[in-house]
Every structure is written in structure tokens, then in C-alpha cells.
Write a protein that holds these residues in place. Structure first.
Motif, mmCIF file in Angstrom:
data_model
loop_
_atom_site.group_PDB
_atom_site.id
_atom_site.type_symbol
_atom_site.label_atom_id
_atom_site.label_comp_id
_atom_site.label_asym_id
_atom_site.label_seq_id
_atom_site.Cartn_x
_atom_site.Cartn_y
_atom_site.Cartn_z
ATOM 1 N N GLY A 128 0.769 -1.468 -0.194
ATOM 2 C CA GLY A 128 0.009 0.028 0.038
ATOM 3 C C GLY A 128 0.868 1.435 -0.046
ATOM 4 N N ARG A 129 1.962 1.211 0.802
ATOM 5 C CA ARG A 129 2.890 2.556 0.701
ATOM 6 C C ARG A 129 3.606 2.680 -0.537
ATOM 7 N NH1 ARG A 129 3.978 0.366 6.034
ATOM 8 N NH2 ARG A 129 5.625 -0.856 5.545
ATOM 9 N N GLU A 132 0.531 3.938 -3.050
ATOM 10 C CA GLU A 132 0.160 5.396 -2.667
ATOM 11 C C GLU A 132 1.122 6.614 -3.546
ATOM 12 O OE1 GLU A 132 -0.666 6.366 1.475
ATOM 13 O OE2 GLU A 132 -1.710 4.711 1.723
ATOM 14 N N ASN A 133 2.345 6.251 -3.700
ATOM 15 C CA ASN A 133 2.956 6.963 -4.587
ATOM 16 C C ASN A 133 2.640 7.228 -5.939
ATOM 17 O OD1 ASN A 133 4.946 7.413 -2.276
ATOM 18 N ND2 ASN A 133 6.154 5.586 -2.818
ATOM 19 N N GLY A 135 -0.810 7.260 -6.146
ATOM 20 C CA GLY A 135 -2.067 7.775 -6.250
ATOM 21 C C GLY A 135 -3.360 6.705 -6.273
ATOM 22 N N TYR A 137 -4.895 3.457 -3.666
ATOM 23 C CA TYR A 137 -5.039 3.014 -2.292
ATOM 24 C C TYR A 137 -5.900 1.648 -2.396
ATOM 25 C CZ TYR A 137 -4.287 7.940 -2.081
ATOM 26 O OH TYR A 137 -3.679 9.390 -1.956
ATOM 27 N N ARG A 191 -8.128 4.919 -7.120
ATOM 28 C CA ARG A 191 -7.908 6.347 -6.953
ATOM 29 C C ARG A 191 -8.479 7.005 -5.867
ATOM 30 N NH1 ARG A 191 -3.248 7.335 -9.846
ATOM 31 N NH2 ARG A 191 -3.208 6.187 -11.669
ATOM 32 N N LYS A 193 -9.500 7.055 -1.944
ATOM 33 C CA LYS A 193 -9.229 6.583 -0.469
ATOM 34 C C LYS A 193 -10.301 6.397 0.215
ATOM 35 C CE LYS A 193 -5.517 7.389 2.858
ATOM 36 N NZ LYS A 193 -4.407 8.394 3.467
#
Length: 213
Positions: A128-129, A132-133, A135, A137, A191, A193
Motif C-alpha cells: 500500500g505504501r 500510494e506514491n 495515487g 489506495y 484512486r 481513498k
């Protein structure tokens, strides 16, 4: 450690009841034994997702007929196919223990299940991390066998992940995984969250969520 203890106690069927100190000591010892025997491995690959007619979902070239999965992946543009295992050593440990002390083997089974869940959560957070870069989730993991997501989809997911070669995970003709303390899952990436917890719907009190399984 406290969280994994609670999970193991839940797997042992205590519900909301508290295990006595003797049982807690046995659980702690079993966790040490399982961790020493484990050879954790995981694999993930990312595919495009397309929602098709009649509640079907296309993940790469795989078409999945599941209303539950379709709802879970609503709004997702990507899907992470995920596989993880504690390795064959845990199976050997539990099998060996069961020959002399079945009650302790049952506790090892519960600890292994809790440890696998913990490992999957850690790996999903790491995935997930990275996403997230870009965009994207993640939604909670959704495994074959949940809702109407047929267990038979285990086979093509494992093939798409090349599980036998990458993490030593295979499957019997009755869709049982070997090693047994293993899991496959689909993780939607959107896209938007949604703030879905890694632990999934069981840990979330939002009962009116449209993605709830």
C-alpha cells in the motif's frame, strides 16, 4: 504481541472470554515454536481491472463471476493478486506435535493462523505504501471462498502468480493449499481513498459501506 495473542485465543474458540494463564503460557510457547519453524514468503503482481456485465470482473485475462468481488472492487482500476505462505516447516512442526500432544498441536494451529494473518497485514501495508506514491489506495484482501467468490478461482490466481516457483505454494485437486498455512487474495486498488482497514470488514463498524462483504 498482544494483538497476536488475542487472535490466537479467538482462533481457539474462546470468543470474548479470557484464557487462563496456563493457556496463555502455552500460546506464547507455541508462537515461538511456529516462528522458528516458519519460512515466510509472499508474491504479488498487479493487473488492470475492468468491471464487465453480469457482476463479472476481468483481472488481466481472468474473468471472475462473483457479485461479492465485483462489489469489493467497485471503482478500482488495478488489482493486486497476492499469495503468502508460512512454509512447509510449520506443517511439519504441527504434524510432529500432533503425534504426541494433540492439544498443543491445536494451539500451534491457532498460532500459525494468527501469524499468517499478521504477516499478510504487514505485507499489504508495504504494498500500500508503494502504491500510494502512484495515487492508488488499497481495499482489504478478498480471498477465494469469501461470499460467492468461488474457491475454484484459487487455481488460476496461483497460476498467474506462478506460486509453485516463486513461493513453493501448490494446490491439491480439492483446492487445498500446500503448505496449508498459506493464502491467496485479490486486493483492489482505487484512486479514491476509502480508508478501509487492512483487517477488512470484520474490523470495521461501518455497516452501510457499499464495499462491505
Amino acid at each position: 504481541m498482544e494483538k497476536r495473542m488475542k487472535e490466537a485465543i479467538r482462533y481457539l474458540g474462546y470468543g470474548r472470554n479470557t484464557a487462563d494463564e496456563r493457556t496463555c503460557t502455552m500460546i506464547r510457547n507455541a508462537f515461538s515454536e511456529v516462528e522458528n519453524a516458519a519460512g515466510t514468503k509472499c508474491i504479488c503482481r498487479i493487473f488492470d481491472v475492468e468491471q464487465t456485465a453480469d457482476n463479472n470482473t476481468a483481472i488481466g485475462n481472468l474473468i471472475i463471476d462473483s457479485r461479492s468481488l465485483s462489489r469489493n472492487l467497485k471503482g478500482c482500476t488495478k488489482a493486486v493478486l497476492f499469495g503468502a505462505t508460512l512454509g512447509a516447516g510449520v506443517d511439519r512442526l504441527i504434524r510432529r506435535t500432533s503425534l504426541t500432544d494433540m492439544s498443543h498441536a491445536v494451539i500451534q494451529q491457532a498460532c500459525a493462523a494468527a501469524l499468517l494473518e499478521e504477516y499478510c497485514d504487514e505485507q499489504q501495508l508495504a504494498i500500500g505504501r508503494k502504491l500510494e506514491n502512484e495515487g492508488l489506495y488499497l481495499r482489504p484482501r478478498f480471498s477465494p471462498g469469501y461470499g460467492d467468490f468461488d474457491i475454484r478461482y484459487q487455481e488460476p490466481i496461483m497460476r498467474m502468480l506462478d506460486c509453485a516457483k516463486t513461493i513453493g505454494l501448490t494446490m491439491t485437486s480439492s483446492y487445498m493449499m500446500t503448505p496449508t498455512k498459506s493464502v491467496t487474495a485479490v486486493i483492489g486498488a482505487s484512486r479514491i481513498k476509502e480508508r478501509c482497514p487492512v483487517a477488512g470488514c470484520e474490523a470495521c463498524g461501518k455497516s452501510d459501506c457499499e464495499y462491505r462483504r
